[in-house]
Design a protein around this motif. Structure first.
Motif, mmCIF file in Angstrom:
data_model
loop_
_atom_site.group_PDB
_atom_site.id
_atom_site.type_symbol
_atom_site.label_atom_id
_atom_site.label_comp_id
_atom_site.label_asym_id
_atom_site.label_seq_id
_atom_site.Cartn_x
_atom_site.Cartn_y
_atom_site.Cartn_z
ATOM 1 N N UNK A 154 -6.379 1.598 8.340
ATOM 2 C CA UNK A 154 -7.614 1.419 7.581
ATOM 3 C C UNK A 154 -7.311 1.583 6.104
ATOM 4 N N UNK A 155 -8.219 2.217 5.368
ATOM 5 C CA UNK A 155 -7.990 2.434 3.941
ATOM 6 C C UNK A 155 -7.080 3.640 3.724
ATOM 7 N N UNK A 156 -6.057 3.452 2.897
ATOM 8 C CA UNK A 156 -5.183 4.563 2.531
ATOM 9 C C UNK A 156 -4.958 4.513 1.030
ATOM 10 N N UNK A 213 2.461 -0.337 -2.601
ATOM 11 C CA UNK A 213 1.886 -1.579 -3.098
ATOM 12 C C UNK A 213 0.424 -1.671 -2.696
ATOM 13 N N UNK A 214 -0.421 -2.146 -3.605
ATOM 14 C CA UNK A 214 -1.853 -2.260 -3.343
ATOM 15 C C UNK A 214 -2.165 -3.511 -2.528
ATOM 16 N N UNK A 215 -3.329 -3.484 -1.868
ATOM 17 C CA UNK A 215 -3.802 -4.653 -1.128
ATOM 18 C C UNK A 215 -3.701 -4.475 0.367
ATOM 19 N N UNK A 240 -5.113 -1.025 4.316
ATOM 20 C CA UNK A 240 -5.706 -1.509 3.072
ATOM 21 C C UNK A 240 -5.418 -0.452 2.020
ATOM 22 N N UNK A 241 -4.451 -0.736 1.160
ATOM 23 C CA UNK A 241 -3.984 0.258 0.199
ATOM 24 C C UNK A 241 -4.802 0.150 -1.082
ATOM 25 N N UNK A 242 -5.424 1.263 -1.479
ATOM 26 C CA UNK A 242 -6.256 1.312 -2.685
ATOM 27 C C UNK A 242 -5.713 2.375 -3.626
ATOM 28 N N UNK A 243 -6.147 2.305 -4.888
ATOM 29 C CA UNK A 243 -5.668 3.278 -5.872
ATOM 30 C C UNK A 243 -6.158 4.679 -5.570
ATOM 31 N N UNK A 244 -7.423 4.790 -5.158
ATOM 32 C CA UNK A 244 -8.003 6.113 -4.931
ATOM 33 C C UNK A 244 -9.087 6.038 -3.878
ATOM 34 N N UNK A 245 -9.182 7.074 -3.083
ATOM 35 C CA UNK A 245 -10.251 7.190 -2.086
ATOM 36 C C UNK A 245 -11.353 8.131 -2.562
ATOM 37 N N UNK A 246 -11.235 8.621 -3.820
ATOM 38 C CA UNK A 246 -12.254 9.536 -4.353
ATOM 39 C C UNK A 246 -13.562 8.781 -4.547
#
Length: 261
Positions: A154-156, A213-215, A240-246
């Protein structure tokens, strides 16, 4: 009184002489081991056995390999006179085709403070090795089967480690040894080498993923083992790699909404 002063230096010399010869001695059966040809992906292990032929206990304080591809283990308890101990070297051949010659330096309180052991061999590709296997060897080979070959994180967050648990099974005839994993991104690692997997038994591999890597990413992981009849098993790690989960908040600035952290 004069006799006493004459005897004391002689006694001191005798005690010093005794202490000089009161040492443990590491006597190895062999200080070099040749693995000959090993198949790429296999972790080749050898145990150097030694005997303490001295008259004092031997304590091994450190064992240092000449490269990170060789992992040593050794007798941690004091080895008493007349008793035996070991130095174990494990060479990871994954991604290292060709000849190798590595040293293991043993540090102890023995008569020789350091001893240098050597392992060598020639790593050949799986395709080259397959030409030399007999039908009997192939029939007895372990067989690696991945029961869940896709894991979706999922999102990381980028550069934040995540862990995937992958179940594998040995459907072959002998013990299966997992040696390493490999990816093009160099962002996946095996958290620990599991114990050999018995025939018809399962185990769980823990893979650590460090996204860089993002995306939307799909990392193909190859799992190496001593299975000689199959290509390395593959696992797909999706994220799904994102810069921040905050979480972010929105505040009003005039008539416009702006993000606020």
């Amino acid at each position: 009184m004069k006799k006493i002063f004459t005897i004391l230096p002689a006694l001191a010399f005798m005690l010093a002489s005794v202490n000089a010869f009161a040492q443990g001695v590491l006597k190895f059966e062999s200080e070099t081991h040749d693995f000959a040809k090993i198949t790429e992906g296999v972790v080749a292990t050898h145990e150097f056995k030694f005997k303490n032929t001295g008259n004092q206990p031997v304590i091994i304080s450190n064992v240092q390999a000449s490269c990170g591809c060789t992992t040593p283990a050794w007798s941690k308890d004091p080895v008493l006179p007349g008793k035996t101990g070991f130095i174990k070297a494990a060479y990871n051949s994954n991604g290292r085709p060709g000849a190798f010659n590595k040293t293991i330096t043993v540090t102890s309180n023995g008569s020789e403070p350091t001893k240098v052991l050597t392992i060598k061999g020639d790593v050949i590709t799986r395709a080259e090795a397959a030409k030399n296997y007999t039908p009997e060897q192939k029939a007895k080979s372990p067989k690696l089967v991945v029961t869940n070959n896709t894991h979706d994180f999922g999102k990381v967050e980028t550069y934040r480690q995540a862990t995937a648990k992958i179940k594998v099974k040995n459907t072959g005839k002998t013990d299966l040894v997992i040696s390493d994993v490999k990816t093009n991104c160099n962002c996946v690692a095996l958290q620990h080498i599991p114990e050999p997997i018995k025939p018809n038994k399962e185990a769980t591999l823990e893979l650590s993923y460090n996204p860089n890597l993002l995306g939307n990413r799909t990392e193909v992981v190859e799992i190496y083992s001593n299975d000689i009849v199959s290509e390395p098993a593959k696992v797909n790690l999706k994220a799904q790699v994102v810069k921040s989960l905050a979480p972010t908040s929105v505040v009003k600035e005039g008539t416009n909404s702006v993000p606020f952290k």
